[in-house]
Design a protein around this motif. Structure first.
Motif, PDB file in Angstrom:
ATOM      1  N   CYS A   1       0.851  -1.193   0.000  1.00 44.22           N
ATOM      2  CA  CYS A   1       0.000   0.000   0.000  1.00 44.22           C
ATOM      3  C   CYS A   1       0.885   1.241   0.000  1.00 44.22           C
ATOM      4  O   CYS A   1       2.101   1.142  -0.011  1.00 44.22           O
TER       5      CYS A   1
ATOM      6  N   HIS B   1       1.696   3.116   2.320  1.00 41.85           N
ATOM      7  CA  HIS B   1       2.614   3.177   3.461  1.00 41.85           C
ATOM      8  C   HIS B   1       3.475   1.931   3.569  1.00 41.85           C
ATOM      9  O   HIS B   1       3.969   1.590   4.647  1.00 41.85           O
TER      10      HIS B   1
ATOM     11  N   HIS C   1       2.888  -1.268   3.567  1.00 48.70           N
ATOM     12  CA  HIS C   1       2.470  -2.514   4.209  1.00 48.70           C
ATOM     13  C   HIS C   1       2.188  -3.539   3.123  1.00 48.70           C
ATOM     14  O   HIS C   1       1.679  -3.184   2.061  1.00 48.70           O
TER      15      HIS C   1
ATOM     16  N   CYS D   1      -5.219  -3.303   2.354  1.00 48.62           N
ATOM     17  CA  CYS D   1      -4.402  -3.050   3.542  1.00 48.62           C
ATOM     18  C   CYS D   1      -5.354  -2.626   4.647  1.00 48.62           C
ATOM     19  O   CYS D   1      -6.018  -1.594   4.526  1.00 48.62           O
TER      20      CYS D   1
ATOM     21  N   CYS E   1      -4.444   0.802   6.525  1.00 45.31           N
ATOM     22  CA  CYS E   1      -4.634   2.059   5.801  1.00 45.31           C
ATOM     23  C   CYS E   1      -5.991   2.128   5.110  1.00 45.31           C
ATOM     24  O   CYS E   1      -6.286   3.143   4.476  1.00 45.31           O
TER      25      CYS E   1
HETATM   26 ZN   LIG Z   1      -1.162   0.131   4.594  1.00 45.69          ZN
END
Ligand SMILES: [Zn+2]
Ligand SMILES: [Zn+2]
Ligand SMILES: [Zn+2]
Ligand SMILES: [Zn+2]
Ligand SMILES: [Zn+2]
Ligand SMILES: [Zn+2]
Ligand SMILES: [Zn+2]
Length: 334
Positions: free
Chosen positions: A212, A214, A216, A253, A256
């Motif tokens: 994602c 961020h 992850h 995710c 998020c």
């Molecule tokens: Zn994420």
């Protein structure tokens, strides 16, 4: 090695008669050695907690598993211990327990249910901070394991404990206050029962291995419409990289609240873009594109140079030097 819980030959210090663990007790497997200074300092705290927990009735048993290098230091170290001890001579059992609980250092306290299901892989900090009070929390987890078929596991594979609104925790996934949920003592993260159920029903994605914004690892999830309906009261949600409405299947995710449909996932996974930016730099798949734009300009969004469409949070093909971005749908057409 088969650990027969009734025939472990545990003793009390100074005794030689085998002693059994009282049924129903939570168990603390204490792995330590005299030559570890922190273990020596911790011992008095553990004895105090153990004594306080068991003051009215026996609820908690500790089993000392020695990593001492010889029997003399073992004797000296275990002298004050009021709990059960694996005899030093029974090396097979000492090694067997360390292997069973995957202990890799010489100072560890593993808390389990009476049936040896791990509640906390390392409870030393718990005891240091909360002393005998730690027990209430372990107990709340254990009583839950008894009543539910299965407590869920957190992202890192720890057994989670049941919590209600009195714990005042927020769900790491939907961010709402938890009325009924789960918590991981080790990761210090909690989830509501609904998010946890969908998380547990999703699978780690071995196919695309996409991340994602961020970074992850995303999960392979289904019935996402149901998830969005039950958590956010709207069954519609969009794929962040094509702005279309997925059919409930795709990559997600949970932290998020971020989705990608399988059509986009396939392209991001396998397409290498031959096109270059105006200055001739390579344009590459950048999952964290919007996070980077947000850092620089404060908005979590990019606009495609070819079709002009904007994408909130989604990854794209980018030359970051020139801020030249292309969306997945446009890449799909090439
Ligand atoms: Zn994420
Ligand atoms: Zn939630
Ligand atoms: Zn965890
Ligand atoms: Zn898509
Ligand atoms: Zn995030
Ligand atoms: Zn485009
Ligand atoms: Zn460029």
């Amino acid at each position: 090695m088969d650990l027969d819980k009734r025939k472990m030959g545990l003793i009390r210090h100074g005794g030689h008669e085998p002693t059994e663990i009282q049924p129903g007790c939570l168990i603390g497997f204490y792995f330590a050695a005299h030559w570890v200074p922190t273990a020596r300092n911790f011992l008095s705290k553990l004895i105090a907690a153990y004594t306080a927990i068991n003051s009215s009735s026996k609820k908690f048993e500790i089993i000392f598993v020695s990593f001492d290098r010889n029997e003399d230091t073992f004797e000296a170290f275990s002298q004050e211990m009021p709990w059960l001890i694996v005899p030093y001579k029974n090396e097979t059992l000492r090694i067997g327990l360390a292997k069973k609980f995957q202990i890799s250092d010489s100072f560890h306290l593993v808390i389990t249910t009476p049936l040896w299901k791990v509640i906390s892989q390392n409870a030393i900090e718990d005891v240091k901070c909360k002393a005998a009070q730690s027990f209430d929390f372990w107990e709340s987890i254990s009583s839950n394991v008894k009543s539910y078929e299965e407590s869920p596991y957190c992202e890192k594979g720890h057994l989670m404990g049941f919590i209600d609104q009195t714990f005042k925790k927020r769900c790491a996934y939907c961010k709402s206050e938890i009325i009924k949920g789960w918590t991981c003592l080790e990761c210090k993260m909690s989830t509501c029962t609904i998010c946890q159920e969908f998380y547990s029903n999703s699978a780690s994605d071995e196919e695309f291995k996409l991340q994602c914004l961020h970074s992850h690892q995303m999960r392979h999830a289904s019935k996402m419409n149901e998830y969005y309906m039950s958590r956010f009261l709207n069954s519609k949600y969009t794929c962040r990289t094509c702005n279309q409405l997925p059919d409930g299947n795709g990559l997600h995710c949970f932290s998020c609240i971020f989705d990608m449909c399988f059509v986009c996932a396939k392209i991001a996974y396998e397409k290498k873009l031959k096109k270059r930016c105006e200055k001739g730099h390579e344009i590459t798949w950048t999952h964290e594109l919007c996070a980077k734009i947000q850092e620089k300009f404060g908005k979590c969004e990019f606009r495609c140079e070819i079709c002009g469409e904007s994408y909130m949070g989604g990854g794209g093909y980018a030359c970051q030097a020139c801020e030249y971005y292309v969306c997945i749908p446009c890449v799909r057409k090439t």
